[in-house]
Design a protein around this motif. Structure first.
Motif, PDB file in Angstrom:
ATOM      1  N   ALA A   1       1.276  -0.978  -0.403  1.00 48.01           N
ATOM      2  CA  ALA A   1      -0.225  -0.181   0.286  1.00 48.01           C
ATOM      3  C   ALA A   1       1.299   1.164   0.045  1.00 48.01           C
ATOM      4  O   ALA A   1       0.068   2.347  -0.415  1.00 48.01           O
ATOM      5  N   ILE A   2       2.089   1.265   0.886  1.00 46.82           N
ATOM      6  CA  ILE A   2       2.829   2.695   0.787  1.00 46.82           C
ATOM      7  C   ILE A   2       3.639   2.629  -0.222  1.00 46.82           C
ATOM      8  O   ILE A   2       3.829   3.748  -0.684  1.00 46.82           O
ATOM      9  N   VAL A   3       4.067   2.046  -1.233  1.00 49.05           N
ATOM     10  CA  VAL A   3       4.318   1.592  -2.890  1.00 49.05           C
ATOM     11  C   VAL A   3       3.282   2.414  -3.822  1.00 49.05           C
ATOM     12  O   VAL A   3       3.611   3.441  -3.997  1.00 49.05           O
ATOM     13  N   PHE A   4       1.670   2.102  -3.611  1.00 51.14           N
ATOM     14  CA  PHE A   4       1.055   2.681  -4.345  1.00 51.14           C
ATOM     15  C   PHE A   4       1.322   4.064  -3.714  1.00 51.14           C
ATOM     16  O   PHE A   4       0.520   5.153  -4.747  1.00 51.14           O
ATOM     17  N   THR A   5       1.500   4.263  -2.368  1.00 50.36           N
ATOM     18  CA  THR A   5       0.974   5.688  -2.088  1.00 50.36           C
ATOM     19  C   THR A   5       1.647   6.775  -2.679  1.00 50.36           C
ATOM     20  O   THR A   5       1.805   7.790  -2.994  1.00 50.36           O
ATOM     21  N   ALA A   6       2.702   6.251  -2.842  1.00 56.44           N
ATOM     22  CA  ALA A   6       3.973   6.942  -3.556  1.00 56.44           C
ATOM     23  C   ALA A   6       3.810   7.349  -4.609  1.00 56.44           C
ATOM     24  O   ALA A   6       4.700   7.982  -5.575  1.00 56.44           O
ATOM     25  N   ILE A   7       2.841   6.465  -5.633  1.00 58.03           N
ATOM     26  CA  ILE A   7       2.112   6.911  -7.098  1.00 58.03           C
ATOM     27  C   ILE A   7       0.751   7.198  -6.895  1.00 58.03           C
ATOM     28  O   ILE A   7       0.279   7.755  -8.586  1.00 58.03           O
ATOM     29  N   GLY A   8       0.685   7.815  -6.009  1.00 59.55           N
ATOM     30  CA  GLY A   8      -0.776   9.120  -5.681  1.00 59.55           C
ATOM     31  C   GLY A   8      -2.265   8.035  -6.173  1.00 59.55           C
ATOM     32  O   GLY A   8      -2.790   8.354  -6.484  1.00 59.55           O
ATOM     33  N   VAL A   9      -1.669   6.443  -5.776  1.00 58.23           N
ATOM     34  CA  VAL A   9      -2.579   5.186  -5.264  1.00 58.23           C
ATOM     35  C   VAL A   9      -2.841   5.217  -4.090  1.00 58.23           C
ATOM     36  O   VAL A   9      -2.129   5.462  -3.047  1.00 58.23           O
ATOM     37  N   SER A  10      -4.520   5.665  -3.154  1.00 53.61           N
ATOM     38  CA  SER A  10      -4.693   5.766  -2.205  1.00 53.61           C
ATOM     39  C   SER A  10      -4.346   4.954  -1.157  1.00 53.61           C
ATOM     40  O   SER A  10      -3.994   2.953  -1.975  1.00 53.61           O
ATOM     41  N   PHE A  11      -3.900   4.467   0.159  1.00 57.85           N
ATOM     42  CA  PHE A  11      -3.180   3.165   1.031  1.00 57.85           C
ATOM     43  C   PHE A  11      -4.328   1.945   0.205  1.00 57.85           C
ATOM     44  O   PHE A  11      -4.487   0.779  -0.048  1.00 57.85           O
ATOM     45  N   TRP A  12      -6.003   2.008   0.369  1.00 57.24           N
ATOM     46  CA  TRP A  12      -6.954   1.250   0.559  1.00 57.24           C
ATOM     47  C   TRP A  12      -6.956   1.309  -0.930  1.00 57.24           C
ATOM     48  O   TRP A  12      -6.948  -0.401  -0.715  1.00 57.24           O
ATOM     49  N   THR A  13      -6.536   1.462  -1.751  1.00 58.46           N
ATOM     50  CA  THR A  13      -7.186   1.197  -2.919  1.00 58.46           C
ATOM     51  C   THR A  13      -5.715   0.184  -3.516  1.00 58.46           C
ATOM     52  O   THR A  13      -6.148  -1.146  -4.280  1.00 58.46           O
TER      53      THR A  13
END
Length: 532
Positions: free
Chosen positions: A146-158
């Protein structure tokens, strides 16, 4: 946030397409759902290259990447000791443990403990493994994803949802064969992305010599003093191998790969190849953290916390268009780890819980139970997500440390059980229970350490690697003493699964394996000398 351009998104999309394509091919071409052996052990016909690649990819999770880079930024190459020692542990797996595992025909490590000791030992390891996988591996891997996705602008949940569902789908339908072949592809992506970060970082800094001059000699010394809080040389030399034996030689998560081999020789070659691959993380994961620290010292990079080293490096040093490769590498790391834990956990549940409860279950139904168990694991992973957002980072550190407290007794009963025929079920259970009590007490006391004093504080404060040595010695002593005070085990508990009987490899030629083993040991020795 890491800025991506269209080419980066194309690379990430291509990564997902390739992974799902490989998984679909493994699922349909290999007919993995026809029997429990096909589904859980890949039909027992997997070759050495796929085994070695899967050993490496399964081991390297996103939290592993972030943690190694963060530790590299904090204290240099010392954390790389665990990666280097893994080479020795994989040789131990291939040369010492594999012949017994393959000859015994077991599906799981708890099943092996029952063959060697008793059903009680099997039950203990079954539930200990399932609890450890859910509390540590699944939760931490999903959080890191989730943190990796957050780094590219995707929410934690998604981000967490995408990772869990995407990985769950191919693991549920493809079984171990899909996991193994996707791991092989993910190994290449993982290594490629890491090389990009290292090369661009070194270029920005001015080369290896400039890196050494900037951070100083201390950062390139693997051998830290005995009072070092994290990596004392005594703990590395005597404690880390105990954790390594448990993780690399007795944990279902890892050993399931070698159980899928078509014969003992292929399994051994796979572990040797995996050992060579484990020499890479020092340069591909630890060194980028040191580079990030050096760049921050020279004012070329802003580093708010050491654990941000990798993401900040990707953002600042890797050119747009190649960032997609690095992000794909991070996704490969977490998806390979998550698919492995889903598959291993469902295997243990199906073989060590359901099949023992209903031994007459058909092969086809065992596969279905395994798929349902994987769905449940995916569900548990999803339920973890809201909980994880409210859990402190410190608790995750504590949960990870639990592995250090449960592993010494398990390492003792496996290692000594293979070498000493006289050890019996009573000794094994006494050793496992002793380890559970002492390790559990340590965990509880560590959670409340700030309120302790005297002996209890010292017990909670001792370095976890030194604690592993203490616990292994105690559990080994209990195992031997109780076994000698009680009747010798029956012949069926030792025949063919202890060294006294001798286990010969029918696959014959060992010359190349022996030569490669010597080369790997020489590389380990050279690294130890250079980084000292």
């Amino acid at each position: 946030m890491v800025d991506l351009i269209s080419l980066d998104y194309v690379i990430i999309a291509l990564y997902f397409l390739i992974v799902f394509g490989i998984a679909a091919w493994a699922t349909f071409k290999e007919k993995v759902n026809s029997s429990s052996s096909d589904y859980f052990l890949g039909g027992k016909n997997v070759g050495w290259f796929v085994i070695g690649a899967s050993l490496f990819a399964s081991n390297i999770g996103s939290e592993h990447l972030v943690g190694l880079a963060g530790s590299g930024a904090s204290s240099g190459v010392a954390v790389g000791q665990f990666e280097i020692l893994a080479g020795f542990m994989l040789l131990l797996l291939g040369w010492v443990f594999v012949p017994f595992y393959v000859r015994s025909g077991v599906f799981t490590m708890p099943e092996f403990l029952e063959k060697r000791y008793s059903s009680g030992a099997r039950t203990y390891l079954t539930w200990m493994s399932i609890a450890a996988y859910i509390l540590t591996k699944i939760s931490v891997t999903i959080a890191a994803g989730a943190i990796v996705f957050t780094a590219i602008g995707v929410s934690f949940w998604t981000g967490a949802l995408i990772i869990v569902v995407a990985t769950g789908v191919y693991t549920i339908f493809g079984g171990l064969k899909a996991v193994l072949y996707t791991d092989m592809i993910q190994m290449f992506v993982l290594i490629g992305g890491s090389i990009a970060v290292t090369v661009f970082g070194l270029q920005a800094l001015g080369g290896w010599g400039e890196l050494q001059a900037t951070v100083g000699e201390g950062y390139f010394d693997m051998w830290q003093p005995m009072n070092h809080p994290d990596f004392p040389w005594t703990g590395i030399l005597f404690g880390a191998p105990i954790l390594g034996i448990w993780y690399w030689c007795t944990d279902q998560y890892i050993v399931q790969r070698v159980l899928s081999a078509r014969n003992i020789e292929q399994a051994r070659k796979g572990t040797i190849f995996g050992g060579f691959l484990k020499m890479l993380p020092l340069f591909l994961f630890v060194v980028p953290g040191i580079i990030a620290y050096a760049l921050s010292q020279k004012g070329l990079l802003e580093l708010e916390s050491n654990d941000q080293s990798l993401i900040v490096m990707v953002k600042a040093m890797v050119p747009a268009g190649l960032r997609g490769l690095v992000i794909a590498g991070l996704l490969a790391a977490l998806m390979s780890s998550l698919s492995s834990v889903f598959n291993s956990c469902s295997t243990i549940f199906t073989i060590d819980v359901y099949k023992r409860w209903k031994p007459e279950t058909s092969e086809r139904k065992l596969v279905v139970v395994g798929q349902i168990a994987t769905v449940i694991m995916v569900g548990i992973g999803l339920l973890w997500i809201p909980f994880m957002q409210n859990v402190s980072d410190q608790l995750f550190v504590y949960l990870q440390s639990v592995q250090g407290y449960i592993s010494p007794p398990i390492a003792a009963v496996f290692l000594l059980g293979i070498f000493f025929k006289r050890l019996n079920a009573q000794g094994a259970m006494a050793s496992l229970m002793t380890g559970l009590v002492l390790g559990g007490a340590r965990f509880i006391l560590e959670l409340n350490k700030k309120d302790l004093s005297g002996f209890l504080f010292d017990y909670a404060d001792i370095n976890f690697l030194h604690f592993a040595i203490f616990l292994f010695v105690i559990c080994s002593a209990v195992l031997v003493i109780v076994s000698l005070m009680t009747p010798a085990p029956a012949a069926e508990k030792t025949d063919g699964i202890t060294y006294e009987r001798g286990v010969q490899t029918k696959s014959g030629k060992k010359k190349l394996d022996t030569l490669l083993t010597i080369v790997l040991i020489a590389i380990i020795a050279a690294l130890w000398i250079y980084f000292s």
